[in-house]
Enzyme design. Structure first.
Site, PDB file in Angstrom:
ATOM      1  N   HIS A 185      -4.634   1.340   7.918  1.00 15.20           N
ATOM      2  CA  HIS A 185      -3.445   1.943   7.896  1.00 15.20           C
ATOM      3  C   HIS A 185      -2.847   3.265   6.934  1.00 15.20           C
ATOM      4  O   HIS A 185      -2.182   4.078   7.285  1.00 15.20           O
ATOM      5  CB  HIS A 185      -2.110   0.834   7.638  1.00 15.20           C
ATOM      6  CG  HIS A 185      -0.871   1.198   7.521  1.00 15.20           C
ATOM      7  ND1 HIS A 185       0.402   0.829   8.393  1.00 15.20           N
ATOM      8  CD2 HIS A 185       0.056   1.678   6.514  1.00 15.20           C
ATOM      9  CE1 HIS A 185       1.392   1.057   8.032  1.00 15.20           C
ATOM     10  NE2 HIS A 185       1.165   1.842   6.766  1.00 15.20           N
ATOM     11  N   GLU A 186      -3.351   2.922   5.823  1.00 11.83           N
ATOM     12  CA  GLU A 186      -3.297   4.064   4.614  1.00 11.83           C
ATOM     13  C   GLU A 186      -4.081   5.139   4.891  1.00 11.83           C
ATOM     14  O   GLU A 186      -3.450   6.327   4.701  1.00 11.83           O
ATOM     15  CB  GLU A 186      -3.741   3.539   3.282  1.00 11.83           C
ATOM     16  CG  GLU A 186      -2.995   2.189   3.047  1.00 11.83           C
ATOM     17  CD  GLU A 186      -1.495   2.349   2.838  1.00 11.83           C
ATOM     18  OE1 GLU A 186      -0.958   3.498   3.136  1.00 11.83           O
ATOM     19  OE2 GLU A 186      -0.710   1.308   3.020  1.00 11.83           O
ATOM     20  N   HIS A 189      -2.271   7.703   7.356  1.00 13.57           N
ATOM     21  CA  HIS A 189      -1.426   8.299   6.679  1.00 13.57           C
ATOM     22  C   HIS A 189      -1.981   9.548   6.204  1.00 13.57           C
ATOM     23  O   HIS A 189      -1.527  10.835   6.221  1.00 13.57           O
ATOM     24  CB  HIS A 189      -0.991   7.698   5.369  1.00 13.57           C
ATOM     25  CG  HIS A 189       0.439   6.739   5.747  1.00 13.57           C
ATOM     26  ND1 HIS A 189       1.488   7.040   6.400  1.00 13.57           N
ATOM     27  CD2 HIS A 189       0.339   5.228   5.433  1.00 13.57           C
ATOM     28  CE1 HIS A 189       2.361   6.234   6.496  1.00 13.57           C
ATOM     29  NE2 HIS A 189       1.912   5.003   5.968  1.00 13.57           N
ATOM     30  N   CYS A 204       5.573  -0.424   7.557  1.00 11.03           N
ATOM     31  CA  CYS A 204       5.641   0.852   6.874  1.00 11.03           C
ATOM     32  C   CYS A 204       6.855   1.309   5.893  1.00 11.03           C
ATOM     33  O   CYS A 204       7.877   1.247   6.525  1.00 11.03           O
ATOM     34  CB  CYS A 204       5.154   2.163   7.618  1.00 11.03           C
ATOM     35  SG  CYS A 204       4.498   3.555   6.974  1.00 11.03           S
ATOM     36  N   LEU A 205       6.615   1.650   4.758  1.00  7.73           N
ATOM     37  CA  LEU A 205       7.806   2.078   3.986  1.00  7.73           C
ATOM     38  C   LEU A 205       8.346   3.161   4.356  1.00  7.73           C
ATOM     39  O   LEU A 205       9.320   3.482   4.099  1.00  7.73           O
ATOM     40  CB  LEU A 205       7.048   2.319   2.468  1.00  7.73           C
ATOM     41  CG  LEU A 205       6.791   0.927   1.573  1.00  7.73           C
ATOM     42  CD1 LEU A 205       5.890   1.098   0.394  1.00  7.73           C
ATOM     43  CD2 LEU A 205       7.966  -0.139   1.574  1.00  7.73           C
ATOM     44  N   GLN A 255       3.144   9.979   1.300  1.00  4.05           N
ATOM     45  CA  GLN A 255       4.506   9.174   1.618  1.00  4.05           C
ATOM     46  C   GLN A 255       5.593   9.491   0.473  1.00  4.05           C
ATOM     47  O   GLN A 255       6.675   9.307   0.616  1.00  4.05           O
ATOM     48  CB  GLN A 255       4.351   7.658   1.627  1.00  4.05           C
ATOM     49  CG  GLN A 255       3.660   7.003   2.869  1.00  4.05           C
ATOM     50  CD  GLN A 255       3.341   5.762   2.945  1.00  4.05           C
ATOM     51  OE1 GLN A 255       2.429   5.175   2.215  1.00  4.05           O
ATOM     52  NE2 GLN A 255       4.201   5.197   3.372  1.00  4.05           N
ATOM     53  N   GLY A 266       0.996  -1.151  -0.110  1.00  4.53           N
ATOM     54  CA  GLY A 266      -0.134   0.158  -0.094  1.00  4.53           C
ATOM     55  C   GLY A 266       0.842   1.185   0.133  1.00  4.53           C
ATOM     56  O   GLY A 266       2.048   1.085   0.390  1.00  4.53           O
TER      57      GLY A 266
HETATM   58  O1  GNR Z   1       4.141  -2.667   2.593  1.00  7.20           O
HETATM   59  C1  GNR Z   1       3.282  -2.401   3.658  1.00  7.20           C
HETATM   60  N1  GNR Z   1       2.938  -3.677   4.529  1.00  7.20           N
HETATM   61  C2  GNR Z   1       2.127  -3.359   5.523  1.00  7.20           C
HETATM   62  C3  GNR Z   1       2.020  -4.614   6.293  1.00  7.20           C
HETATM   63  C4  GNR Z   1       1.131  -4.507   7.261  1.00  7.20           C
HETATM   64  C5  GNR Z   1       0.295  -3.651   7.579  1.00  7.20           C
HETATM   65  C6  GNR Z   1       0.231  -2.181   6.649  1.00  7.20           C
HETATM   66  C7  GNR Z   1       0.984  -2.553   5.652  1.00  7.20           C
HETATM   67  S1  GNR Z   1       1.090  -0.882   4.733  1.00  7.20           S
HETATM   68  C8  GNR Z   1       2.836  -1.130   4.122  1.00  7.20           C
HETATM   69  C9  GNR Z   1       3.118  -0.076   3.150  1.00  7.20           C
HETATM   70  C10 GNR Z   1       3.052   1.260   3.801  1.00  7.20           C
HETATM   71  O2  GNR Z   1       3.789   1.758   4.270  1.00  7.20           O
HETATM   72  N2  GNR Z   1       1.910   1.955   3.365  1.00  7.20           N
HETATM   73  O3  GNR Z   1       1.578   3.142   4.023  1.00  7.20           O
HETATM   74 NI    NI Z   2       2.746   3.174   5.698  1.00  7.23          NI
END
Ligand code: GNR
Ligand code: NI
Length: 174
Positions: free
Chosen positions: A136-137, A140, A94-95, A51, A46
Protein backbone atom coordinates in the site's frame (compact mmCIF):
# COMPACT_ATOMS: atom_id res chain seq x y z
CA UNK A 1 9.76 16.59 15.94
CA UNK A 2 6.75 18.19 14.35
CA UNK A 3 3.38 17.19 13.03
CA UNK A 4 2.84 17.66 9.31
CA UNK A 5 -0.43 18.07 7.44
CA UNK A 6 -1.67 14.93 5.69
CA UNK A 7 -2.93 15.58 2.15
CA UNK A 8 -6.25 14.02 1.23
CA UNK A 9 -7.88 12.93 -2.00
CA UNK A 10 -8.63 14.65 -4.35
CA UNK A 11 -5.20 16.30 -4.48
CA UNK A 12 -2.98 16.06 -7.57
CA UNK A 13 0.14 16.01 -5.38
CA UNK A 14 -0.88 12.50 -4.23
CA UNK A 15 -0.58 11.40 -7.87
CA UNK A 16 3.06 12.47 -8.19
CA UNK A 17 5.73 9.81 -8.64
CA UNK A 18 8.26 10.11 -5.81
CA UNK A 19 12.00 10.34 -6.51
CA UNK A 20 14.73 8.12 -5.11
CA UNK A 21 16.66 9.44 -2.11
CA UNK A 22 20.37 9.82 -2.80
CA UNK A 23 21.57 10.14 0.78
CA UNK A 24 20.11 9.32 4.19
CA UNK A 25 21.25 12.42 6.09
CA UNK A 26 20.11 14.48 9.10
CA UNK A 27 17.43 16.28 7.07
CA UNK A 28 15.98 13.00 5.84
CA UNK A 29 16.01 11.60 9.39
CA UNK A 30 14.13 14.72 10.52
CA UNK A 31 11.54 14.08 7.81
CA UNK A 32 11.21 10.45 8.98
CA UNK A 33 10.83 11.57 12.62
CA UNK A 34 8.08 14.02 11.63
CA UNK A 35 6.35 11.40 9.50
CA UNK A 36 6.38 8.86 12.35
CA UNK A 37 4.95 11.40 14.79
CA UNK A 38 2.28 12.41 12.24
CA UNK A 39 1.42 8.74 11.63
CA UNK A 40 1.07 7.95 15.35
CA UNK A 41 -1.04 11.07 15.92
CA UNK A 42 -3.42 10.32 13.02
CA UNK A 43 -3.45 7.38 14.04
CA UNK A 44 -2.29 5.12 11.24
CA UNK A 45 0.00 2.14 10.69
CA UNK A 46 1.95 3.53 7.74
CA UNK A 47 2.75 6.80 5.97
CA UNK A 48 4.50 7.66 2.72
CA UNK A 49 6.34 11.00 2.38
CA UNK A 50 4.09 12.12 -0.48
CA UNK A 51 1.15 12.05 1.97
CA UNK A 52 2.80 15.01 3.73
CA UNK A 53 3.62 16.59 0.36
CA UNK A 54 7.23 15.42 0.02
CA UNK A 55 7.86 13.47 -3.24
CA UNK A 56 10.66 11.24 -1.90
CA UNK A 57 10.77 7.45 -1.72
CA UNK A 58 10.40 7.28 2.06
CA UNK A 59 7.94 5.24 4.13
CA UNK A 60 7.42 4.86 7.87
CA UNK A 61 5.36 2.07 9.39
CA UNK A 62 4.39 0.55 12.71
CA UNK A 63 1.97 -2.31 12.45
CA UNK A 64 1.98 -2.69 16.24
CA UNK A 65 2.66 -6.35 16.73
CA UNK A 66 3.06 -6.22 20.50
CA UNK A 67 0.37 -4.26 22.26
CA UNK A 68 1.48 -0.99 23.78
CA UNK A 69 4.99 -1.35 22.39
CA UNK A 70 6.25 0.81 19.57
CA UNK A 71 7.95 -0.87 16.65
CA UNK A 72 8.76 1.88 14.14
CA UNK A 73 10.03 0.79 10.74
CA UNK A 74 11.65 3.02 8.12
CA UNK A 75 11.96 2.21 4.44
CA UNK A 76 13.99 4.39 2.08
CA UNK A 77 14.08 3.55 -1.65
CA UNK A 78 12.21 0.25 -1.13
CA UNK A 79 12.34 -2.26 -3.95
CA UNK A 80 10.34 -5.43 -4.37
CA UNK A 81 12.68 -8.35 -5.08
CA UNK A 82 9.99 -10.99 -5.30
CA UNK A 83 6.31 -11.28 -4.54
CA UNK A 84 4.22 -14.41 -4.12
CA UNK A 85 1.78 -15.54 -6.78
CA UNK A 86 -0.74 -16.22 -4.05
CA UNK A 87 -2.92 -13.25 -3.14
CA UNK A 88 -4.75 -12.37 0.01
CA UNK A 89 -7.50 -9.88 0.76
CA UNK A 90 -7.44 -7.28 3.53
CA UNK A 91 -9.71 -4.40 4.35
CA UNK A 92 -7.64 -1.30 3.63
CA UNK A 93 -7.97 2.29 4.64
CA UNK A 94 -5.76 5.28 3.91
CA UNK A 95 -5.06 8.46 5.82
CA UNK A 96 -5.33 10.28 2.47
CA UNK A 97 -8.79 8.74 1.87
CA UNK A 98 -10.33 9.44 5.29
CA UNK A 99 -13.23 7.34 6.51
CA UNK A 100 -13.27 5.02 3.50
CA UNK A 101 -12.46 1.31 3.59
CA UNK A 102 -12.46 -1.46 1.01
CA UNK A 103 -11.26 -5.03 0.58
CA UNK A 104 -8.19 -5.10 -1.66
CA UNK A 105 -6.43 -8.13 -3.09
CA UNK A 106 -2.62 -8.13 -3.19
CA UNK A 107 0.24 -10.65 -3.20
CA UNK A 108 0.28 -12.39 0.17
CA UNK A 109 4.07 -12.24 0.64
CA UNK A 110 6.84 -10.01 -0.65
CA UNK A 111 10.59 -9.74 -0.29
CA UNK A 112 11.80 -6.14 -0.04
CA UNK A 113 15.21 -4.46 -0.16
CA UNK A 114 15.53 -0.94 1.29
CA UNK A 115 17.71 1.49 3.22
CA UNK A 116 16.96 1.85 6.93
CA UNK A 117 16.99 4.96 9.17
CA UNK A 118 20.81 4.94 9.09
CA UNK A 119 21.14 4.39 5.35
CA UNK A 120 22.11 0.72 5.72
CA UNK A 121 20.84 -1.74 3.12
CA UNK A 122 18.35 -4.18 4.62
CA UNK A 123 15.99 -6.87 3.40
CA UNK A 124 12.80 -8.26 4.83
CA UNK A 125 10.42 -11.02 3.94
CA UNK A 126 6.98 -9.66 4.67
CA UNK A 127 3.71 -11.51 4.90
CA UNK A 128 0.19 -10.89 6.10
CA UNK A 129 -0.64 -7.36 7.26
CA UNK A 130 3.01 -6.27 6.93
CA UNK A 131 3.10 -7.32 3.26
CA UNK A 132 -0.21 -5.57 2.57
CA UNK A 133 0.90 -2.38 4.28
CA UNK A 134 4.29 -2.21 2.51
CA UNK A 135 2.61 -2.65 -0.86
CA UNK A 136 0.00 0.00 0.00
CA UNK A 137 2.81 2.41 0.94
CA UNK A 138 4.91 1.55 -2.13
CA UNK A 139 1.87 2.33 -4.28
CA UNK A 140 1.89 5.86 -2.80
CA UNK A 141 5.43 6.29 -4.17
CA UNK A 142 3.97 5.71 -7.66
CA UNK A 143 0.99 8.01 -7.09
CA UNK A 144 -1.41 5.08 -6.66
CA UNK A 145 -4.19 4.96 -4.03
CA UNK A 146 -6.11 1.83 -2.95
CA UNK A 147 -9.31 3.26 -4.45
CA UNK A 148 -7.68 2.94 -7.89
CA UNK A 149 -8.27 -0.83 -7.61
CA UNK A 150 -12.02 -0.43 -7.14
CA UNK A 151 -14.64 -0.27 -9.88
CA UNK A 152 -15.04 3.12 -11.59
CA UNK A 153 -18.39 3.55 -9.87
CA UNK A 154 -17.16 2.78 -6.34
CA UNK A 155 -14.11 4.98 -6.83
CA UNK A 156 -16.10 7.92 -8.18
CA UNK A 157 -18.57 7.69 -5.27
CA UNK A 158 -15.69 7.87 -2.79
CA UNK A 159 -13.97 10.79 -4.58
CA UNK A 160 -17.29 12.66 -4.78
CA UNK A 161 -17.89 12.19 -1.05
CA UNK A 162 -14.38 13.41 -0.21
CA UNK A 163 -14.69 16.46 -2.50
CA UNK A 164 -17.95 17.37 -0.80
CA UNK A 165 -16.36 17.02 2.66
CA UNK A 166 -13.45 19.20 1.54
CA UNK A 167 -15.78 21.95 0.30
CA UNK A 168 -17.67 21.83 3.61
CA UNK A 169 -14.41 22.20 5.56
CA UNK A 170 -13.31 25.09 3.32
CA UNK A 171 -16.57 26.91 4.09
CA UNK A 172 -15.95 26.60 7.84
CA UNK A 173 -12.34 27.82 7.51
CA UNK A 174 -13.30 30.81 5.31
O1 GNR B 1 -3.42 3.40 8.71
C1 GNR B 1 -3.50 2.69 7.69
N1 GNR B 1 -4.10 1.48 7.77
C2 GNR B 1 -4.06 0.55 6.75
C3 GNR B 1 -4.94 -0.53 6.85
C4 GNR B 1 -4.94 -1.50 5.88
C5 GNR B 1 -4.06 -1.41 4.81
C6 GNR B 1 -3.22 -0.34 4.70
C7 GNR B 1 -3.20 0.62 5.67
S1 GNR B 1 -2.12 1.97 5.54
C8 GNR B 1 -2.99 3.21 6.40
C9 GNR B 1 -2.17 4.45 6.55
C10 GNR B 1 -1.89 5.02 5.18
O2 GNR B 1 -2.67 5.65 4.54
N2 GNR B 1 -0.73 4.79 4.67
O3 GNR B 1 -0.43 5.21 3.44
NI1 NI C 1 -2.31 5.28 2.38
Amino acid sequence: MALREILTEPNIKLREKSSAVDKVDKDLQKLMDDMLETMYAAPGIGLAAIQVGVPKRVIVMDIGQKEGQKNPMYFVNPQIITKSKINSIYEEGCLSVPGQFAEIERPDKCHIRFLDYYGQTKEIKAEGMLATCIQHEMDHLEGILFIDYLSKLKKSMIVKKLSKQKRAIERIVV
